[in-house]
Enzyme design. Structure first.
Site, mmCIF file in Angstrom:
data_model
loop_
_atom_site.group_PDB
_atom_site.id
_atom_site.type_symbol
_atom_site.label_atom_id
_atom_site.label_comp_id
_atom_site.label_asym_id
_atom_site.label_seq_id
_atom_site.Cartn_x
_atom_site.Cartn_y
_atom_site.Cartn_z
ATOM 1 N N SER A 142 0.822 -1.213 0.000
ATOM 2 C CA SER A 142 0.000 0.000 0.000
ATOM 3 C C SER A 142 0.854 1.261 0.000
ATOM 4 O O SER A 142 0.346 2.360 -0.203
ATOM 5 C CB SER A 142 -0.924 -0.004 1.223
ATOM 6 N N GLU A 253 -11.471 1.775 -7.553
ATOM 7 C CA GLU A 253 -11.100 0.414 -7.168
ATOM 8 C C GLU A 253 -11.706 0.038 -5.823
ATOM 9 O O GLU A 253 -12.250 -1.067 -5.650
ATOM 10 C CB GLU A 253 -9.581 0.304 -7.099
#
Length: 388
Positions: A142, A253
């Site tokens: 991330s 997303e």
């Protein structure tokens, strides 16, 4: 359609055109996906012909311009698609489709030139050109700012070196949208550029196909780039502005992942309710036990809360309203929700819930990644906290 689905459809923010596509897609999944999904799990991939059929059905380019085979619809079409593939009970199939439609190809839609779109978009909407997005790296999940892949300009070309990890559609994809650091002096997330790289480009290879716990019919790969020469016309968007493109697409997303997670949880709970209404134990059916009914009622309540949170974030995104906080809530809440609901579903199936022949066993493995991929829960909650 169940009573719950009828009620949800009545209040869901879907237009008549999206509802019509939903009905066609649901029939397709019932006849072409559910009966064949187990064989795909064994093969580790969704057959290309299935994606071509979905292209012919018109569901792979619903957000894109009609000149490229799209339908020009808004974010709610993506939510609908995520819900329907999520209902299939095959998380790997869902991931294969949604990465192509809502995580990878939007990079071309959002930043591509007219020439780039004319070159690739028709194949994308037809299911002939399958896409992947390569941002994640072995040491930076991330943390986009920790990217190590580099691209250096040589004349009008760029030479790219690095490794990407956990890339969905990485093995069998055709077109990859790859993030690389292009300004070595830029700090943190600055100085990143997106490149469109086709399979077969010299120096670009699949390092290995990864063996996962779940999503077995979704191919996932390590990608290796060794002196890959990328022509300037394959630069996607502005040089050194790729981080903003990645962050922009994260909104979409995370919305579709939230919708998918809620649909998975709903499908598992529907199967569990059917099971406990038939399963006899301790002198009666399990449904007659108050603790069972109330736990399932709590699951339904939380699923509905997650679904409405998804719809709310999607509406904000469609209206152009800043919604990083709400989208982060969606990803954090719905990912954990799916895991929690599937835990209960396995529990109420008893020993059968632990058997590979039972769909809830497979789904319990599939949903684990919902709290990790696309933004780990902890990262998402930190995004919320920053905006409190």
């Amino acid at each position: 359609m169940t009573r719950h689905e009828t009620t949800a459809a009545a209040i869901a923010p879907f237009g008549e055109d999206i509802q019509m596509i939903r009905a066609q897609l649901r029939r397709f999944i019932e006849t072409e996906v559910k009966p064949k999904g187990e064989s795909w799990e064994e093969k580790g991939m969704v057959p290309r012909e299935v994606l071509r059929q979905m292209g012919a059905l018109g569901v792979l380019g619903m957000r894109y311009d009609e000149r490229y085979g799209g339908a020009g619809l808004d974010v709610m079409s993506s939510v609908m698609l995520a819900e329907e593939v999520g209902r299939s009970t095959y998380g790997g199939f869902s991931a294969t489709v949604l990465v192509h439609t809502d995580m990878a190809s939007p990079h071309l839609e959002n930043a591509g030139t007219p020439e780039q779109k004319a070159r690739w978009m028709p194949g994308i909407t037809a299911g002939e050109t399958i896409t992947a997005v390569a941002v994640t790296e072995p040491g930076a999940g991330s943390d986009v700012a920790g990217m190590r892949t580099r691209a250096v300009q040589h004349g009008s070309d760029w030479v790219l070196n690095g490794t990407k990890m956990f890339i969905t559609n990485g093995v069998h994809g055709d077109l990859y949208f790859v993030a690389a650091k292009t300004d070595p002096d830029a700090k943190g997330s600055r100085g990143i550029t997106m490149f469109a790289i086709e399979k077969g480009t010299p120096g670009f290879s699949v390092g290995r196909a990864l063996n996962k716990t779940g999503w077995l019919c979704s191919d996932t790969a390590e990608l290796i780039f060794e002196d890959v020469r990328v022509p300037a016309e394959n630069v996607l968007g502005e040089v050194n502005r790729g981080f903003y493109a990645v962050m922009k697409n994260f909104r979409n997303e995370r919305i579709v992942l939230g919708a998918m997670a809620c649909a998975e949880a709903q499908a598992a709970m529907d199967m569990t309710v059917d099971y406990v209404k038939q399963r006899r134990a301790f002198g009666g059916v399990l449904w007659n036990k108050q603790v069972v009914r109330q736990r399932l009622a709590d699951c339904l309540t939380r699923i509905e809360a997650g679904r409405q949170l998804v719809y709310h974030a999607a509406r904000l995104d469609a209206a152009g309203v800043e919604c990083v906080r709400e989208v982060s809530m969606v990803k954090a809440y719905c990912g954990e929700l799916a895991n929690s609901v599937l835990y209960d579903c396995v529990q109420f199936h008893g020993g059968m819930g632990y058997m590979r022949e039972n769909p809830v066993e497979r789904m319990s493995r599939d949903v684990r990644v919902q709290a990790i991929g696309g933004g780990a829960t902890e990262v998402m909650l930190e995004e919320v906290a920053k905006r409190m």
